[in-house]
Structure formats: C-alpha cells, structure tokens
Design a protein around this motif. Sequence first.
Motif, PDB file in Angstrom:
ATOM      1  N   ASP A 108       0.828  -1.206   0.000  1.00  0.00           N
ATOM      2  CA  ASP A 108       0.000   0.000   0.000  1.00  0.00           C
ATOM      3  C   ASP A 108       0.863   1.258   0.000  1.00  0.00           C
ATOM      4  O   ASP A 108       1.621   1.506   0.942  1.00  0.00           O
ATOM      5  CB  ASP A 108      -0.905   0.008   1.242  1.00  0.00           C
ATOM      6  N   ILE A 132     -10.566   4.199   0.602  1.00  0.00           N
ATOM      7  CA  ILE A 132     -10.593   3.148  -0.432  1.00  0.00           C
ATOM      8  C   ILE A 132     -10.841   3.788  -1.790  1.00  0.00           C
ATOM      9  O   ILE A 132     -10.138   3.505  -2.772  1.00  0.00           O
ATOM     10  CB  ILE A 132     -11.695   2.099  -0.129  1.00  0.00           C
ATOM     11  N   ARG A 158      -7.723   5.704  -2.956  1.00  0.00           N
ATOM     12  CA  ARG A 158      -6.587   4.831  -3.272  1.00  0.00           C
ATOM     13  C   ARG A 158      -6.747   4.205  -4.650  1.00  0.00           C
ATOM     14  O   ARG A 158      -5.797   4.078  -5.403  1.00  0.00           O
ATOM     15  CB  ARG A 158      -6.458   3.739  -2.212  1.00  0.00           C
ATOM     16  N   TRP A 159      -7.979   3.795  -4.990  1.00  0.00           N
ATOM     17  CA  TRP A 159      -8.182   3.013  -6.219  1.00  0.00           C
ATOM     18  C   TRP A 159      -8.862   3.818  -7.323  1.00  0.00           C
ATOM     19  O   TRP A 159      -9.095   3.300  -8.416  1.00  0.00           O
ATOM     20  CB  TRP A 159      -8.990   1.749  -5.901  1.00  0.00           C
ATOM     21  N   ALA A 186     -15.558   2.024  -3.518  1.00  0.00           N
ATOM     22  CA  ALA A 186     -15.322   0.658  -3.046  1.00  0.00           C
ATOM     23  C   ALA A 186     -16.311  -0.340  -3.634  1.00  0.00           C
ATOM     24  O   ALA A 186     -15.943  -1.465  -3.963  1.00  0.00           O
ATOM     25  CB  ALA A 186     -15.384   0.625  -1.520  1.00  0.00           C
ATOM     26  N   LEU A 243     -15.378  -2.316  -6.781  1.00  0.00           N
ATOM     27  CA  LEU A 243     -14.201  -3.196  -6.800  1.00  0.00           C
ATOM     28  C   LEU A 243     -14.634  -4.652  -6.639  1.00  0.00           C
ATOM     29  O   LEU A 243     -15.436  -4.977  -5.766  1.00  0.00           O
ATOM     30  CB  LEU A 243     -13.254  -2.806  -5.669  1.00  0.00           C
ATOM     31  N   ASP A 253     -10.332  -8.288  -5.639  1.00  0.00           N
ATOM     32  CA  ASP A 253      -9.407  -7.169  -5.863  1.00  0.00           C
ATOM     33  C   ASP A 253      -8.452  -7.044  -4.672  1.00  0.00           C
ATOM     34  O   ASP A 253      -8.833  -7.296  -3.523  1.00  0.00           O
ATOM     35  CB  ASP A 253     -10.212  -5.875  -6.017  1.00  0.00           C
ATOM     36  N   ALA A 267      -7.638  -4.563  -3.275  1.00  0.00           N
ATOM     37  CA  ALA A 267      -8.219  -3.569  -2.365  1.00  0.00           C
ATOM     38  C   ALA A 267      -8.754  -4.216  -1.084  1.00  0.00           C
ATOM     39  O   ALA A 267      -8.576  -3.681   0.014  1.00  0.00           O
ATOM     40  CB  ALA A 267      -9.350  -2.825  -3.072  1.00  0.00           C
ATOM     41  N   TRP A 268      -9.390  -5.356  -1.225  1.00  0.00           N
ATOM     42  CA  TRP A 268     -10.033  -5.986  -0.059  1.00  0.00           C
ATOM     43  C   TRP A 268      -9.015  -6.692   0.829  1.00  0.00           C
ATOM     44  O   TRP A 268      -9.185  -6.767   2.049  1.00  0.00           O
ATOM     45  CB  TRP A 268     -11.140  -6.936  -0.515  1.00  0.00           C
ATOM     46  N   ILE A 281      -6.041  -5.554   1.286  1.00  0.00           N
ATOM     47  CA  ILE A 281      -5.466  -4.442   2.049  1.00  0.00           C
ATOM     48  C   ILE A 281      -6.446  -3.962   3.125  1.00  0.00           C
ATOM     49  O   ILE A 281      -6.070  -3.717   4.273  1.00  0.00           O
ATOM     50  CB  ILE A 281      -5.062  -3.293   1.092  1.00  0.00           C
ATOM     51  N   GLU A 282      -7.717  -3.867   2.769  1.00  0.00           N
ATOM     52  CA  GLU A 282      -8.739  -3.430   3.727  1.00  0.00           C
ATOM     53  C   GLU A 282      -8.816  -4.398   4.915  1.00  0.00           C
ATOM     54  O   GLU A 282      -8.843  -3.974   6.078  1.00  0.00           O
ATOM     55  CB  GLU A 282     -10.107  -3.356   3.026  1.00  0.00           C
TER      56      GLU A 282
END
Lengths: 293, 293
Positions: A164, A186, A189-190, A194, A197, A201, A203-204, A206-207
């Motif tokens: 990240d 979120i 960042r992307w 959210a 996504l 992904d 993203a999740w 990292i979340e």
Amino acid sequence: MKLLGAIEAGGTKFVCGIGHEDGSIIDRVSFPTTHPEETMAQVFQYFEGKNVEAIGIGSFGPIDPVIGSPTYGYVTTTPKPFWSQYNLVGAVREKIDVPIGFDTDVNGAALGEYKWGAAQGLDSCLYITVGTGIGAGAVVGGTLIHGLSHPEMGHIYVRRHEQDTFAGACPFHGDCLEGLAAGPAIGSRWGRPAVELAPDDLAWEIEAHYLAHALMSYVLILSPQKIVMGGGVMKQSHLFPMIRTKLQELLKGYVQHASLTADIDSYIVPPQLGDNAGLAGSIALASMALAGK
Amino acid sequence: MKLLGAIEAGGTKFVCGIGHEDGSIIDRVSFPTTHPEETMAQVFQYFEGKNVEAIGIGSFGPIDPVIGSPTYGYVTTTPKPFWSQYNLVGAVREKIDVPIGFDTDVNGAALGEYKWGAAQGLDSCLYITVGTGIGAGAVVGGTLIHGLSHPEMGHIYVRRHEQDTFAGACPFHGDCLEGLAAGPAIGSRWGRPAVELAPDDLAWEIEAHYLAHALMSYVLILSPQKIVMGGGVMKQSHLFPMIRTKLQELLKGYVQHASLTADIDSYIVPPQLGDNAGLAGSIALASMALAGK
C-alpha cells in the motif's frame, strides 16, 4: 409500555424514532443534516405530541459525554460546518423536558447490540462502524467506556500493508486507521468507489489487513466477548472471513479462547439489529437515562 | 481494622504481605519463584496464624480470571516451567478458607493506584509495567477490564521506529510492543543492559517512540483519566518527558483535553504507591473479594 424517543444524529443525516424499553422501534423518520437550526426544527416537529418519557441521542463526534463538564452535551471540535461547539443536549432539553441520554453514535450502537442484539447475555462487546469514517464504541462489564471523554478508536495507527503506497486521508493523522481504511480512503486509493471493486481485488486484501490489525489491538486491550462490525464498507460481506483469518494470523494463538479459534465465525459478526443498530442504540441510551444511569 | 492478605505472584519472585482496607501495608516478605510446590509452601508458611479475612492474588499470566469458568484461578499457558495450567486459587483455597480475589498483577496494580494512588478520586486509569515483559491493566467506570479473559496490552503491534533494525524478541509475535520495548529487547538490541545506556543514547529515543505509540492506542481506545507507568525500565525517569512529548506529536491535537496538553505532566506519571503498587494492588483485590465483588 413506556414510549422512548431516539435521535441518531449523524453527520450526513438525522434519524429520529420512537420505541419501547424492549428495543422495539415503532416509528422512524430521517432527514439530511444541514444547519443546526433547520435540522433541530425538524427534530422538534417530529417529537411534538409524541409524549416520550425519555430521549436518547447517539451523536456524531467528537462530543462531550462527561456529565458535570461545562460543555456536557456539546458536539465539540467537528469540522462539520455550523455544528462545532453546538449544545445538542441543551437544545433538546429546552424544548422537551424529559431525561436525556447522550453518547457517541457508536457507543449507542454498542449498547443496543449488548442489550438486544449480537451481544445479548454477555457483559462486554465492541461495535465498530466502517463507512465514511471509522468509529467504535464498547461495553466493558456492562458499562460504556468513558474517561477523559469517549473512545476515538478509529484513529489508532496500524502497521502499513506492504503493497500500500496510499498516503492516507485523515485530516489529523494522515495514515491512521480511518485515513487508510474508511470508505473515502478506499475510493481515493483506487480511483473509484469501493462498491465497484471486485471481491478478489487487492483492495479488499489491504482493507482486511487494516481492519484485522485494528481488531488485534481492540482484542488485546479490551478482550471483548463479541465484536460487531457495521457501516457501509462492511456490507461487503466477503470482508468478514478475510478479517477473521487475518486476526488469527496476527494473534498467533497467544490468547487461548474458543472465540478466537473454533468459534471465530460467531465472534466477529455483522450487527444483529441490522440498519436499526444506531436507532436502537439511541433507544438504549434513552432507557438508561430513564433509569437514572 | 480487618487484616487482608496479599500475594503478588511474579514470574521471578513472589511477594506476600498483610495490610488493611485503607491500603496500608504492615508486613511483607519475598522469595524466588521456583517450583509451585516449593513456592506455595513458603506462601502457606507465611500466612499461618496471620488470621487474614481475605486474600488478594495479583498474578503473572496468562491467567483465567473469569469467575464460573472451569479453569478459573489457573495460571494458564505460561512458558514458565512447572506453572502452566497451575490452579493457583485452588491451591490457596485448600489451605486458607477465606474469600479470594484473583486477577493479573497489572490489573491489581491498576486497582491499587485507582483506590489509593495516582488515580484516586477518578473513575478510570491505566497501569502499565515495562520491565522483563510489558503488561497493562485498566479500570473503566470503576471496574477492572475483563471479557474473554484479561487484557494482554503488552502484545499490541506498534509502528516500527525508522532507525530500528532489531527483529524483536517476543516468542509469539516477534516485534510486538513487548518484543521491541521490554527490558530484554533493549538489552539484545544494544548488546548491554538498558541501565548501562546513557540518557542521550538513541536507545531511549527508540524506547520512547514505542511506548508513546502504545499509549496512543490506549488513549484512543480507553480514554483513561490517568496513565501510571511502572516497572524496571521506567526507573529511567528521563523517559517520562520523552514519552509525553511523543504522545502529543502522535495525537496531533485530535483529542481536546487539558490532560493531553497543558497538564500532561500530571497525566502520565510513575506509580504513586511506588514499589508497593503491586502488593497494594493485591490488597485491593482482597478488599474487593471481602466485599463480594
């Protein structure tokens, strides 16, 4: 049965409702949070003639919930225009002369889940909302956490995910938990919201990393018997198993309890009161105020 | 005045004592922690004929402090030889038939400082010891924190100091707080005991960094009205101002309270009960047991 009034005072919208001491909600309305005068006029209009015996207010913050403090009942240093240093309890008390319970929205939601929801029958629980911001409240030994003021658990620092590079979006702390993991973070960042996504992904991953790190601190500091996760971001239900697995990886078996091993699926759960968690929390605050607690 | 017995059960030594309900201590002895049979024989010998009306035990952990649990009163998964799954309360109860209070050493110390020390008159406080290990206990709304079990605050993850390359010494988590900032970690990182390091050594800057990060999480999650820092490492009193300043830097003014700004020197303090904090804590646990709480 006695009628209790509930005000869920959010930064985006206010929800008002009427309920009973068993947590049931028999009526609710909602309207946008604008200028205090305009918004509160709608609140008073709603409660006119309703004859509630107490009112509970679960509010966005920061607030001053410390009874006896000169600014008790105020929304304090919020960046939200017009609401900074606003005497919310004072305004309600002037119009409606009943006992008033006042706390953060998340402490209210924690109390609601403790009395009538996922943590019923236990004596501790934590409620965290992950949405526009991140906030959490908790019940310890049957009591909501207060001290200097109220918890601000959304602003703890967590260890960065290795992949990240996002700087963080908290206006105070940059890359604290809220700055890294709330909905707007979120999105920034992307480059898209959210909800757009895919479940696989990065993203999740990292979340879930950030939320599991937060839960690690909450578990080691509070040892809650149940963790309830609500808010818009947690509607992505694939996050739940990811967070549970990551929390177990972080704990490395150090805390020996079935809730953290075999039973973790029933330990970290969505709000049992669903979208009524906030309003039910305010009913719970009203109920406490009526009981003089 | 009623006589209360206190057992401060440490991993290195046991301290036993007699005191009164006002927290005064009238006698104390100590002996090394060896095999349970040998150590407990010394405990029983000490209390023989003392006629205490209750006993409080503040113990090294992890322990099971949850009344009603099948392993209530046990030292549970400690790596300390011979003490794992040892029924400490059961052993005492078999010999001395009085009410027994049982909690972690640090929850005991927090209770002692709350009743008779630095946090007297408040309703919340946190006690942290930084020594061979790191542990903390806390009082919230007049009650010690319990839930699944007891807090394990020494094992939270904190953000690494940029200049620190030490891998961390916690057998469970590697570089958690205890793994980075307990006495043995300082010794391993610098190749000599902490006491031999000059006050302006980088070691202390790094130590203050980790402890301030821990306090940041404790403050945001618990909002305690007082933080008491004890243990061998905190005898380096130059750490106090360093930690206070770093905590303020981390908070960035987010929590508005005089305790965190103008009054921080009286917010983060050494134990007022000094080296008696632990034993007084056990007296406090005995006093609670006598009151049936």
